[in-house]
Design a protein around this motif. Structure first.
Motif, mmCIF file in Angstrom:
data_model
loop_
_atom_site.group_PDB
_atom_site.id
_atom_site.type_symbol
_atom_site.label_atom_id
_atom_site.label_comp_id
_atom_site.label_asym_id
_atom_site.label_seq_id
_atom_site.Cartn_x
_atom_site.Cartn_y
_atom_site.Cartn_z
ATOM 1 N N GLN A 17 0.849 -1.184 0.000
ATOM 2 C CA GLN A 17 0.000 0.000 0.000
ATOM 3 C C GLN A 17 0.893 1.245 0.000
ATOM 4 O O GLN A 17 1.460 1.621 1.021
ATOM 5 C CB GLN A 17 -0.927 0.004 1.204
ATOM 6 C CG GLN A 17 -1.935 1.140 1.178
ATOM 7 C CD GLN A 17 -2.910 1.076 2.339
ATOM 8 O OE1 GLN A 17 -2.816 0.215 3.190
ATOM 9 N NE2 GLN A 17 -3.848 2.008 2.363
ATOM 10 N N ARG A 18 1.008 1.867 -1.179
ATOM 11 C CA ARG A 18 1.852 3.061 -1.290
ATOM 12 C C ARG A 18 1.081 4.316 -0.883
ATOM 13 O O ARG A 18 1.610 5.187 -0.215
ATOM 14 C CB ARG A 18 2.379 3.185 -2.720
ATOM 15 C CG ARG A 18 3.307 2.029 -3.094
ATOM 16 C CD ARG A 18 4.084 2.291 -4.360
ATOM 17 N NE ARG A 18 3.252 2.233 -5.549
ATOM 18 C CZ ARG A 18 3.733 2.173 -6.793
ATOM 19 N NH1 ARG A 18 5.049 2.183 -6.992
ATOM 20 N NH2 ARG A 18 2.936 2.109 -7.829
ATOM 21 N N THR A 19 -0.158 4.413 -1.306
ATOM 22 C CA THR A 19 -1.064 5.463 -0.852
ATOM 23 C C THR A 19 -2.417 4.794 -0.657
ATOM 24 O O THR A 19 -2.578 3.596 -0.906
ATOM 25 C CB THR A 19 -1.200 6.603 -1.889
ATOM 26 O OG1 THR A 19 -1.843 6.084 -3.065
ATOM 27 C CG2 THR A 19 0.160 7.171 -2.263
ATOM 28 N N GLU A 20 -3.427 5.560 -0.237
ATOM 29 C CA GLU A 20 -4.745 4.976 0.038
ATOM 30 C C GLU A 20 -5.323 4.267 -1.173
ATOM 31 O O GLU A 20 -6.002 3.246 -1.060
ATOM 32 C CB GLU A 20 -5.704 6.074 0.515
ATOM 33 C CG GLU A 20 -7.048 5.525 0.952
ATOM 34 C CD GLU A 20 -7.953 6.592 1.532
ATOM 35 O OE1 GLU A 20 -9.147 6.300 1.697
ATOM 36 O OE2 GLU A 20 -7.459 7.703 1.809
ATOM 37 N N ARG A 21 -5.036 4.773 -2.375
ATOM 38 C CA ARG A 21 -5.618 4.199 -3.595
ATOM 39 C C ARG A 21 -4.588 3.515 -4.482
ATOM 40 O O ARG A 21 -4.929 3.019 -5.557
ATOM 41 C CB ARG A 21 -6.330 5.294 -4.392
ATOM 42 C CG ARG A 21 -7.534 5.890 -3.667
ATOM 43 C CD ARG A 21 -8.272 6.875 -4.541
ATOM 44 N NE ARG A 21 -9.424 7.431 -3.847
ATOM 45 C CZ ARG A 21 -10.268 8.308 -4.401
ATOM 46 N NH1 ARG A 21 -10.068 8.718 -5.645
ATOM 47 N NH2 ARG A 21 -11.296 8.779 -3.702
ATOM 48 N N ASP A 22 -3.358 3.482 -4.072
ATOM 49 C CA ASP A 22 -2.292 2.894 -4.890
ATOM 50 C C ASP A 22 -1.755 1.636 -4.204
ATOM 51 O O ASP A 22 -0.974 1.718 -3.260
ATOM 52 C CB ASP A 22 -1.157 3.910 -5.091
ATOM 53 C CG ASP A 22 -0.058 3.367 -5.996
ATOM 54 O OD1 ASP A 22 -0.275 2.316 -6.634
ATOM 55 O OD2 ASP A 22 1.015 3.995 -6.059
#
Length: 286
Positions: A17-22
């Motif tokens: 999980q790099r960002t909330e959507r990535d």
């Protein structure tokens, strides 16, 4: 960046999980610390990482794995710390991942029926009761390895109906003696046996194979599930390729033991990622 990983004895699914959507997903082989050591795991994980995973930027690894009991978790922790050297490493049983995936924060009964078998009572956050599956050598009833072992016993002893035995040889080109040799020389005999589930699945309508499947699941209930106090008050929530692929058989056997089927899924990752996101929201300050 955070990684969540779910590992059976055959396959490990990783989500970064790099960002909330990535979110980046990838797979490596499975790791069971009862069968492989830290050096083996470290080399395998390192070679399986995609380019998107920048190890020095990983801050947290939540690893759920087969065989990661308290006395063996250090093997996995050592390997993962060698790969993700800046991260906080948490290693838990794959059983906890399954419980969190199928039950979320609800109390209930959860099981794994994949290459191996495991089961528990879960209180909505942690495991409270386990009847030990005892592993591949003397237990794991209902698992892929158990199904495969029963098939191999029948083939090697000449108990398979002739038509099935001929098809088995056509598919694998192995005699009974060759199977025994491969089994006892295999580093991962549980995975070797589980590999023959493909044959079981493709011939599941044959009366002999039907009986083999039913008897495997009945062994799972008699030897494991029925030893939980008041087990029948719970629904049977399961994760794993065997539970998912042979669900009609599992449903019938569950009814024989006064248990209903709950949530049955092939892989826990979607539920597991949801659980960790919920946990993150719960812990973050307003």
């Amino acid at each position: 960046m955070i990684i969540v990983a779910d590992s059976g004895s055959t396959k490990t699914t990783w989500c970064l999980q790099r960002t909330e959507r990535d979110i980046v997903s990838f797979s490596t082989e499975g790791y069971n610390p009862y069968y492989v050591d830290s050096n083996y795991i470290l080399k395998s994980v390192t070679s399986g990482l995609p380019n998107e995973v920048i190890v020095e930027k990983i801050s947290e690894v939540n690893f759920y794995g087969a065989g990661c009991s308290p006395d063996k978790a250090w093997i996995m922790e050592k390997a993962l710390k060698g790969v993700f050297f800046n991260a906080v490493i948490t290693v838990e049983l794959d059983l906890l991942a399954s419980a969190r995936a199928v039950l979320g924060k609800d109390e209930g009964f959860a099981a794994i029926l994949g290459t191996g078998t495991n089961s528990c009572i879960y209180n909505g956050k942690f495991i409270t009761h386990i009847v030990d599956s005892l592993g591949f050598m003397i237990g794991d009833e209902g698992s892929g390895a158990y199904l495969g072992k029963k098939l191999l016993v029948a083939y090697c002893r000449g108990l398979l109906p002739s038509q099935l035995a001929e098809r088995f040889y056509e598919d694998y080109k192995l005699s009974g003696d060759e199977i025994i040799s491969k089994l006892y020389s295999s580093e991962l005999p549980n995975r070797f046996c589980a590999g023959f589930c493909r044959f079981v699945k493709s011939h599941e309508e044959h009366p002999f194979i039907k009986n083999l499947i039913y008897s495997s699941f009945r062994d799972f209930f008699r030897n494991i599930v029925c030893h939980y106090p008041n087990y029948s008050k719970y629904s049977l929530n399961c994760i794993g390729s065997v539970a998912f692929s042979f669900l009609p058989f599992l449903t019938e056997v569950a009814k024989e033991f006064d248990m209903t089927i709950g949530n049955v899924i092939k892989s826990p990752m979607d539920g597991l990622m949801k659980f960790h996101k919920l946990e993150a929201k719960a812990e973050s300050p307003l």
